[in-house]
Structures are given as C-alpha cells and as structure tokens.
Scaffold this active site. Sequence first.
Site, PDB file in Angstrom:
ATOM      1  N   ARG A 340       0.855  -1.192   0.000  1.00 46.52           N
ATOM      2  CA  ARG A 340       0.000   0.000   0.000  1.00 46.52           C
ATOM      3  C   ARG A 340       0.887   1.236   0.000  1.00 46.52           C
ATOM      4  NH1 ARG A 340      -5.032   1.279   4.078  1.00 46.52           N
ATOM      5  NH2 ARG A 340      -3.426   1.093   5.693  1.00 46.52           N
ATOM      6  N   GLY A 457     -13.308   0.867   3.491  1.00 46.62           N
ATOM      7  CA  GLY A 457     -12.599   1.170   4.732  1.00 46.62           C
ATOM      8  C   GLY A 457     -13.494   2.072   5.551  1.00 46.62           C
ATOM      9  N   LEU A 459     -13.649   3.015   8.491  1.00 45.05           N
ATOM     10  CA  LEU A 459     -13.072   3.925   9.490  1.00 45.05           C
ATOM     11  C   LEU A 459     -12.734   5.273   8.853  1.00 45.05           C
ATOM     12  CD1 LEU A 459     -10.793   1.307  11.259  1.00 45.05           C
ATOM     13  CD2 LEU A 459     -12.911   2.275  12.167  1.00 45.05           C
ATOM     14  N   ASP A 631      -5.103   2.991  14.108  1.00 43.63           N
ATOM     15  CA  ASP A 631      -4.183   3.575  13.133  1.00 43.63           C
ATOM     16  C   ASP A 631      -4.720   4.961  12.790  1.00 43.63           C
ATOM     17  OD1 ASP A 631      -6.230   3.212  11.305  1.00 43.63           O
ATOM     18  OD2 ASP A 631      -5.103   1.903   9.968  1.00 43.63           O
TER      19      ASP A 631
END
EC number: 2.3.3.9
Length: 725
Positions: A340, A457, A459, A631
């Site tokens: 990534r 994703g 989040l 994170d």
Amino acid sequence: MTERVQVGGLQVAKVLFDFVNNEAIPGTGVSADSFWTGAEAVINDLAPKNKALLAKRDDLQAKINGWHQARAGQAHDAAAYKAFLEEIGYLLPEAEDFQAGTQNVDDEIARMAGPQLVVPVMNARFALNASNARWGSLYDALYGTDVISEEGGAEKGKGYNKVRGDKVIAFARAFLDEAAPLESGSHVDATSYSVKNGALVVALKNGSETGLKNAGQFLAFQGDAAKPQAVLLKHNGLHFEIQIDPSSPIGQTDAAGVKDVLMEAALTTIMDCEDSVAAVDADDKVVIYRNWLGLMKGNLAEEVSKGGTTFTRTMNPDRVYTGADGSELTLHGRSLLFVRNVGHLMTNDAILDKHGNEVPEGIQDGLFTSLIAIHNLNGNTSRKNSRTGSVYIVKPKMHGPEEAAFTNELFGRVEDVLGLPRNTLKVGIMDEERRTTVNLKACIKAAKDRVVFINTGFLDRTGDEIHTSMEAGAVVRKGAMKSEKWIGAYENNNVDVGLATGLQGKAQIGKGMWAMPDLMAAMLEQKIGHPLAGANTAWVPSPTAATLHALHYHKVDVFARQAELAKRTPASVDDILTIPLAPNTNWTAEEIKNEVDNNAQGILGYVVRWIDQGVGCSKVPDINDVGLMEDRATLRISSQLLANWLRHGVISQEQVVESLKRMAVVVDRQNASDPSYRPMAPDFDDNVAFQAALELVVEGTKQPNGYTEPVLHRRRREFKAKNGL
C-alpha cells in the site's frame, strides 16, 4: 540538516540515493541513470497535477461548507443538497456500463476467497509474521484465544491443560465433519488416516473403513502413504491439512495421532507504507523500502527472542506434497503480497524538485516500490510472490474518478521508466472517501485494466463523512455511526458496483478491519457477515485472527453468494448521501462526558506512540482497557467527531482540554510498564504528543478532509529534532 545529492534537477537525500543505487537497483536490469532521469521527468510532469487535484478537494469542500452555512438553522433539504452536489461536480453522472479488463491476476485475488492482513512494512517482524500467515495452526488459534471458553476447568494456564486441549480437538473435528464429511461416520471416531490407490482412507473406532463423501476433496499427502504425516484437503477453494504425529504431545492424546489442523489462512497481505506506519523523512522511508526489498528478494530476516531463546525468522518456503496421483504438488507457502503506497495528500522531503519543493510522497512510493518489485518479477528472488508477472499496489484515500485516473497515469509512467509491460502494476482502490463512494463506478472505470481490488474502509470513510458535512450540524455519537443509513448503503454499494463492473474472477471485493484482536470469540460470531455480504476478502488484525476468519470462508461459498447478490436492487445514492446528523443534541452531561473522554483517550493513546516512538499502528487500550487496533483512520474519526461537536457548541474547548488532561493520566498509567514510554502528565504545555492531540481536535475543522497526517508528520519531526533522533 538532510545531506543531499544533486541528481539532474532533483535534490535527493543521500540516505535514499545510496539505498536506491547500491541496494534497490542492482539485479533489476535498470540502469541508475535511466531510473533517475525517468523519475525526474515523472516528478516534473505529475507533481503539478497532483497539486491541482488537492486544490480541487479544498475548493469542493469550501463550496459544501458554504452551502450548509447559508442554510444554518434550516431543516436539511436532501433533494436540494443532491442537486447542489451535481452542480458543483462532486456527484458526477453515472459512468456508462463497462467490464473490468484486468489480466494476469493471481488466484489468491481473482479466484479464491479468504482473509487479508494489513501490516506496517516498517516493522520487519510484523512483515515476516504476516507473510508466513498463509498457513496457521487451528489448534493454536483456538487454544490461545477466547474462542474456547475457560469454563469447566479449561483455563489456559502456563502448561498444557488437557481439558482445554480436548475442547480444541473437539472443535477441530467438528470443523472437519463440516468441511470434509466422511462417507459414513465422523472424524471424531477416526483412528487412522492413510492413502490407498490415490484415495484417503479413514479407519473408524468401530473397525470399519470409510472415505470422504466427496473423494475429490483429497488432494495430496506428506510422508508415507500408509502412515502420512499430513493429509491435504480442499473445500470452497481453500486448503487445509490434517497433521499427524502419534509421538507428539498432542498426537499422543488423539486416537488417530492427529496433532493439528493447519488452515490456509491469510491468502493475501497488504504491506503498508501508509496508515499503519509513522514515516516522516528520508530515513524512515528507507526503512520501509529496505524491508519491502527484503520481501521481494525473499531474504528478509529478523532476530526474534522467545522464551529465552533467540532465532532468525525468515520467509517460509513453498509447501511440497505427493499428489493423489503420485506426482509432486507444490502450494504457495506465503501470503500473496500487496504494497500500500501513500495517497495523494502528503509530500516528503526525501526528494526536492527543481524548484526546491518537497515531492509528493505518493509519486515517490510509486517509483520506489515498483522498482524494488522488479526483483520478484525477474527471478532475482528465493521467494516468488506473483506467478502471473504482476505487482499489486493498493492506492488509498482517492477522492473521485479524476484521482483514480491520475493514479492510472502515474502507474503507466512508472512502467515506462522501469521498462515494464503496460498494466504490470495493478491497483487496489480503497473506497474510503465519500466522493469515491458516490462515483465508484467511474473510479473503477478510470483504472479498469489495472483494478484488482476494491475495499470498503469504513473507518476512514466515517472520518470523511464527518468532515464533508462539518458545517451541516452535530453528528451522532461514534458508537451510533455504524447504524446510520449511509453506512449500510455504502457497504452494499461497493459490492453492487464491483459485481456490476465484472470484478468477480478478476479482483477482490473486500471489507474492513476487525479492530479487537483479543476478542476472537466475538469475531468468530460476527465477522461471517463479511463473506455473507459478498466480500471475498476482509481485514484481520493478526495471523491468529486470519486462521480463525478462514473458518468463515468454509461456511460461506462467497462466489455463489455474489451470484445471489448480483440480482438485488443496487444501493441507493440517496441513502449514501444521508448525513449522519444527530436528530437532537440533548444528550445528558454524563453522556457527553463519556463520549469526549472515550475519544480523547483513544486519540492520546495512539498519538503518544506515534509522536514519541514512531509507532504507526498499535493495540491501544480503550477507556475500558479493551485493546483496540488503532491507526490513522481511527484517529481521524475520533478527532473529527470532537471537532464537529466543538464547532456546533455541544462541547467547549475547555471541556476538550480538561478531558485530554485527565485522559493523559489514564494513558500514562496504561503505558507504565513500557520502559521507553514518556509520560504526558503533568507537563502538558511542553509535551509534543499532547499538543499534537489537542491540535487535531481544536484545529480539526481546518485539516484537509479531516486527515491527521499534516499534524502528525510536523509534530513527529518536531519531536525528532528536539530529541536528536
């Protein structure tokens, strides 16, 4: 001061220049001169485009802010809002129908369904553990977690507890009966496994012999056919091994001598240069690139100490068996690796361009991670990754199809610099920004011959949801966000669009992270929802979690499930655009205090490790001491939610400061056993980490799209300079 080397018009940090020329390039067939000349041209041409895309983000956000501000105090008009988003070019006309054309994709991505790990590639030990998590012990995963209850004398304890072990064995036998049922009888009653005439023969305790109900599930074995050490079976595209050793401590207690069931677990792993790492300068980036080089060359190694002994951990070899027909069968021994890269937002001073400006970090990552991957493509490796000649790059945090098209252009330019065939570099598109969600079909179309992955994703996506509508009003509490209308539509839309654009058989349709690595019983109960939702991969926080999540893909035939889901009515863009505003803000003082404290504690627990220790992903105890994987995405939600409540007067700045100071004491206590930890209390004014956390909240409305990187990077560099790091 960073020591630099002049390369054409570029000023390259010497530590990076030396790494590239002395370590990354030799063995690739690429000359240093052609690489740096090509890199400079890519930077000169694409850095201005990158900058323009970021300016467009800011312009659209300013227009959306203005629209909401002009209607302050009025009821939200969804139809007018949607028309406005169309008018400003935020919501684009739906792309014309097309089918993805991606070719040369490995089976783990295109034709298999299973767990996916995401790990900080900056940490060699984590990277190796994840690479080796392709295969995991079911017995260990059960025995060491809360999946097996400690009731009835089944405590974990220090030594082996046979009561607990027997529960593990019973669970595993039930799995075998479900995934590989016998023609008659049960694996529970097996007394031996052997191979005769290319078939698996199972002796039962009643004296009879039987085979598999579906004989084709038996693929291969290791050892002697009459007394194999391992029997390889396959179900729903996933392999698993019955491991046999009657002389082992566990095998001795088992009627058939079975010592373990080895699960094919993390089919793929994302080696992360982005949200789970803290990389702010050339030195940090070289650590990342060097570990990626070790993975690509197959020689990454790390000294590990466990139980008083030290050993070297390396990448596992492939697994070799004798096939049912007597020929040799080899299976991949490691997780298939993605890398990534970072998104389009940040620059990094590892390279300065001809004007002395820092170069976009995403362009740097594209060049260097792709250069390094050539070692794996051309055979300069002892551990093959892709067997189809592809390099898999996840690109995060893109806003809309123009940004996806920019990534496609960047990858094409990088291929030209490196002499790679067109579309060697594949792209995983993170659907984690609102403008990408509402234009997802067009985003995929912009990279239709490279796309190998779309993933929700939730989040980061929630962070963008809050920031986009910052001026619309106060949003619901963090815990309530998952039941808001937009989020279900968003999750379904990703699957609907992925299937409609022909990703099945070519790409992964993925779902997000289980963030509680200690709560495996809950994960086993709940995360089956991801394959049921049509995802052929979903994120897990550890190799153990990957082993357990693999069980879900034996329960759900994902590709059959996708065929069912393809017939449903697609998710509504109107639902996706439903803003998660609190219907009223009359929470009690206690509810508000709990929400602020919970978010403040999570922010501090993560930020203090990021700033002081350079740790970008860690298990941070929450306010109730439950370990949560944190994170930058979780930080984005927490900081944006508090910034939103501050903006709309639900809380005051004094409340924020008071809560942060109280929670700093809690975080200090939670980290008391870490000898390298520096307490934040009581010297708050002079503590860089505390000030970073405070800034993320009180300046949260000003952060680009609510991202935390600008503050974190600046504050980490401040800490490093202050402490001579």
